[in-house]
Design a protein around this motif. Structure first.
Motif, PDB file in Angstrom:
ATOM      1  N   TYR A  30      -3.866   7.041   3.363  1.00 27.45           N
ATOM      2  CA  TYR A  30      -3.640   7.368   2.120  1.00 27.45           C
ATOM      3  C   TYR A  30      -3.077   8.570   1.980  1.00 27.45           C
ATOM      4  O   TYR A  30      -2.009   9.081   0.937  1.00 27.45           O
ATOM      5  CB  TYR A  30      -5.084   7.400   1.304  1.00 27.45           C
ATOM      6  CG  TYR A  30      -4.988   7.639  -0.245  1.00 27.45           C
ATOM      7  CD1 TYR A  30      -4.363   6.519  -0.946  1.00 27.45           C
ATOM      8  CD2 TYR A  30      -5.277   8.885  -0.658  1.00 27.45           C
ATOM      9  CE1 TYR A  30      -4.404   7.099  -2.468  1.00 27.45           C
ATOM     10  CE2 TYR A  30      -5.173   9.131  -2.011  1.00 27.45           C
ATOM     11  CZ  TYR A  30      -4.703   8.137  -2.920  1.00 27.45           C
ATOM     12  OH  TYR A  30      -4.580   8.475  -4.271  1.00 27.45           O
ATOM     13  N   ARG A  35      -0.901   5.206  -0.234  1.00 27.67           N
ATOM     14  CA  ARG A  35      -1.296   3.926  -0.610  1.00 27.67           C
ATOM     15  C   ARG A  35      -1.999   3.251   0.715  1.00 27.67           C
ATOM     16  O   ARG A  35      -1.683   3.638   1.845  1.00 27.67           O
ATOM     17  CB  ARG A  35      -0.147   2.840  -0.823  1.00 27.67           C
ATOM     18  CG  ARG A  35      -0.543   1.545  -1.188  1.00 27.67           C
ATOM     19  CD  ARG A  35       0.706   0.742  -1.592  1.00 27.67           C
ATOM     20  NE  ARG A  35       1.395   0.321  -0.239  1.00 27.67           N
ATOM     21  CZ  ARG A  35       2.726   0.314  -0.227  1.00 27.67           C
ATOM     22  NH1 ARG A  35       3.498   0.547  -1.197  1.00 27.67           N
ATOM     23  NH2 ARG A  35       3.142  -0.071   0.830  1.00 27.67           N
ATOM     24  N   THR A  51      -6.665  -2.021  -3.433  1.00 28.86           N
ATOM     25  CA  THR A  51      -5.614  -1.225  -3.086  1.00 28.86           C
ATOM     26  C   THR A  51      -5.760   0.181  -3.846  1.00 28.86           C
ATOM     27  O   THR A  51      -6.004  -0.031  -5.047  1.00 28.86           O
ATOM     28  CB  THR A  51      -4.208  -1.769  -3.406  1.00 28.86           C
ATOM     29  OG1 THR A  51      -4.075  -3.234  -2.578  1.00 28.86           O
ATOM     30  CG2 THR A  51      -3.146  -0.800  -2.867  1.00 28.86           C
ATOM     31  N   MET A  53      -3.585   3.632  -4.741  1.00 29.70           N
ATOM     32  CA  MET A  53      -2.121   4.422  -4.919  1.00 29.70           C
ATOM     33  C   MET A  53      -2.040   5.716  -5.446  1.00 29.70           C
ATOM     34  O   MET A  53      -2.825   5.733  -6.610  1.00 29.70           O
ATOM     35  CB  MET A  53      -1.175   3.424  -5.662  1.00 29.70           C
ATOM     36  CG  MET A  53      -1.113   1.864  -5.126  1.00 29.70           C
ATOM     37  SD  MET A  53      -0.155   0.962  -6.189  1.00 29.70           S
ATOM     38  CE  MET A  53       1.616   1.556  -6.042  1.00 29.70           C
ATOM     39  N   ASN A  57       3.439   6.347  -6.499  1.00 28.07           N
ATOM     40  CA  ASN A  57       3.721   5.606  -5.380  1.00 28.07           C
ATOM     41  C   ASN A  57       4.174   4.050  -5.759  1.00 28.07           C
ATOM     42  O   ASN A  57       3.958   3.324  -7.084  1.00 28.07           O
ATOM     43  CB  ASN A  57       2.354   5.443  -4.671  1.00 28.07           C
ATOM     44  CG  ASN A  57       2.662   4.598  -3.197  1.00 28.07           C
ATOM     45  OD1 ASN A  57       2.651   3.561  -3.321  1.00 28.07           O
ATOM     46  ND2 ASN A  57       2.689   5.383  -2.140  1.00 28.07           N
TER      47      ASN A  57
END
Length: 131
Positions: A30, A35, A51, A53, A57
């Motif tokens: 990350y 991400r 997920t 982000m 991103n």
């Protein structure tokens, strides 16, 4: 908890999303890429993926062979497909059928659940509920 040490399938699985998100944001990938994704559950061809982000991103164009949903848990994102752009915020869900998905972009630090079903299972373009 790493994916090696946690079950991905079972009769019942429960997740603390806030805890999962915090853990994922602390991971090196990350920090490096902005991400990271983690499969929370899978059964047959069903997948539930969380997920996270960083703001700005993007996930580039990809092809979805089956219907899926994007549910924003935190933050906000923009999603483009079939020439239309959608802006989604926390608590909103987008369903789309098979096809190309373009430019998922985080407008702010975001977390989303992606649910993917089996290829071709019960989906017919243009079908409505109860049909």
């Amino acid at each position: 908890m790493s994916s090696i040490n946690r079950p991905l399938a079972g009769p019942v699985l429960a997740f603390d999303l806030a805890e999962q998100i915090a853990s994922m944001r602390a991971e090196d990938p990350y920090s490096r890429s902005g991400r990271v994704g983690r499969t929370l559950a899978k059964s047959g061809r069903f997948r539930l993926t969380l997920t996270v982000m960083k703001s700005g991103n993007e996930i580039g164009t990809h092809h979805a062979d089956s219907p899926m949903t994007l549910q924003v848990v935190e933050g906000g994102l923009r999603f483009r497909t079939d020439g239309q752009e959608y802006t989604l915020g926390a608590g909103q869900v987008l369903f789309f059928g098979p096809g190309e998905a373009h430019d998922i972009r985080a407008d702010q630090d975001s977390a989303l659940l992606i649910t993917v079903s089996a290829i071709g299972d019960d989906y017919r373009p243009g079908e409505t509920a109860g049909a």
